[in-house]
Design a protein around this motif. Structure first.
Motif, PDB file in Angstrom:
ATOM      1  N   GLY A 184       0.812  -1.208   0.000  1.00 47.31           N
ATOM      2  CA  GLY A 184       0.000   0.000   0.000  1.00 47.31           C
ATOM      3  C   GLY A 184       0.850   1.265   0.000  1.00 47.31           C
ATOM      4  N   LYS A 185       0.534   2.178   0.923  1.00 47.57           N
ATOM      5  CA  LYS A 185       1.265   3.444   1.035  1.00 47.57           C
ATOM      6  C   LYS A 185       2.409   3.348   2.037  1.00 47.57           C
ATOM      7  N   LEU A 186       2.715   2.133   2.441  1.00 51.22           N
ATOM      8  CA  LEU A 186       3.777   1.907   3.408  1.00 51.22           C
ATOM      9  C   LEU A 186       5.142   2.250   2.813  1.00 51.22           C
ATOM     10  N   GLU A 187       5.965   2.948   3.605  1.00 46.20           N
ATOM     11  CA  GLU A 187       7.321   3.265   3.165  1.00 46.20           C
ATOM     12  C   GLU A 187       8.384   2.721   4.109  1.00 46.20           C
ATOM     13  N   TYR A 188       8.048   2.614   5.395  1.00 44.70           N
ATOM     14  CA  TYR A 188       9.020   2.131   6.376  1.00 44.70           C
ATOM     15  C   TYR A 188       8.330   1.138   7.311  1.00 44.70           C
ATOM     16  N   ALA A 189       9.094   0.152   7.763  1.00 45.96           N
ATOM     17  CA  ALA A 189       8.566  -0.840   8.698  1.00 45.96           C
ATOM     18  C   ALA A 189       9.648  -1.200   9.712  1.00 45.96           C
ATOM     19  N   LEU A 190       9.237  -1.311  10.959  1.00 50.75           N
ATOM     20  CA  LEU A 190      10.128  -1.764  12.031  1.00 50.75           C
ATOM     21  C   LEU A 190       9.539  -3.060  12.565  1.00 50.75           C
TER      22      LEU A 190
END
Length: 274
Positions: free
Chosen positions: A55-61
């Motif tokens: 989707g609109k996700l750019e960063y994930a931790l």
């Protein structure tokens, strides 16, 4: 005119060779053009599949077996300059229909709140209520042959104090079972296909309210996945995490000891270096 005449005479004399040459050029051009079209089509298909997964996700931790507090997520969101930051409690388990005739393994079981769906590629799933919903992806619904109102059984392992990667860790033998009635079936544009895995198959997902899954897994106020959308950058996001993390986010606790000191301890058996 002399050159033109010579050319025409040459073509008439070597008409078989000229015809073969023209056919070869035509065939090569067709193959080359077709490969460009197919290449563009495959590239667009892969781009679209990736967009539906993230989707609109750019960063994930991703914390994996380690859980941080949702208070950290709230603090990062406040410093993220208007970017969407969502906490997720991510587990994996098996889901089956009540008859036990159809089963799906390696299902992503996600505890989410309203911030999650603002990252959806279409945003339509933001209409889900804040609590009481049980949503499945279209891929999972097809696998289990279920529809709205049907009941599903989900089984997952409760997090333990020992990492699964540790030698002789085995299983915690603490299986959590959920029996839930489906209230929503989410399509691809509604983030039903959400996954951080690099795979072409549509992800099989079961979505629950964050608080409900926290209660079942006995991880109150905790998440193991932080998602961030546009409006921020890696440096700003990293600085926000560094500024607001606490011992509780590392599964540490402290208590004062009688001899002028403090004791730092953890519920986990092993404490990782760094």
């Amino acid at each position: 005119m002399r050159l033109v005449g010579l050319a025409l005479q040459s073509i008439r004399h070597y008409w078989r060779l000229t015809l073969c040459l023209a056919a070869g050029v035509f065939l090569a051009s067709t193959v080359f053009t077709g490969s460009l079209v197919v290449g563009d089509s495959v590239k667009e298909t892969l781009r679209r599949a990736g967009e539906l997964r993230t989707g609109k996700l750019e960063y994930a931790l991703l914390g994996g077996e380690r859980f941080f507090t949702t208070a950290l997520v709230d603090a990062v969101r406040a410093d993220a300059g208007g970017a969407t930051v969502a906490p997720v409690l991510l587990a994996e388990g098996t889901v089956s229909n009540t008859k036990g005739e159809e089963r799906a393994n390696a299902v992503q079981i996600l505890g989410i709140d309203a911030h999650f769906f603002t990252l959806a590629p279409g945003g339509a799933a933001a209409t889900l209520p804040d609590e009481g919903f049980v949503a499945v992806s279209e891929a999972l619904a097809r696998q289990l042959k279920v529809t709205l109102g049907d009941t599903v059984l989900a089984r997952m392992e409760r997090p333990g104090a020992l990492s699964k990667d540790a030698p002789l860790s085995g299983s915690t033998d603490e299986t959590v079972t959920l029996r839930k009635k489906i209230t929503h079936i989410l399509g691809d544009a509604e983030f039903g296909r959400f996954s951080l895995k690099a795979e072409q198959d549509a992800a099989m997902n079961l979505f629950l309210p964050l608080a409900d899954l926290q209660e079942k897994l006995e991880t109150p106020g905790r998440a193991n996945l932080l998602l961030a959308g546009g409006g921020t950058n890696e440096a700003k996001l990293g600085a926000a995490v560094q500024a607001h993390w606490d011992f509780a986010d590392l599964a540490f606790r402290t208590r004062e000891v009688p001899v002028d000191g403090w004791e730092v301890f953890s519920d986990r058996i092993f404490i990782s270096a760094g």
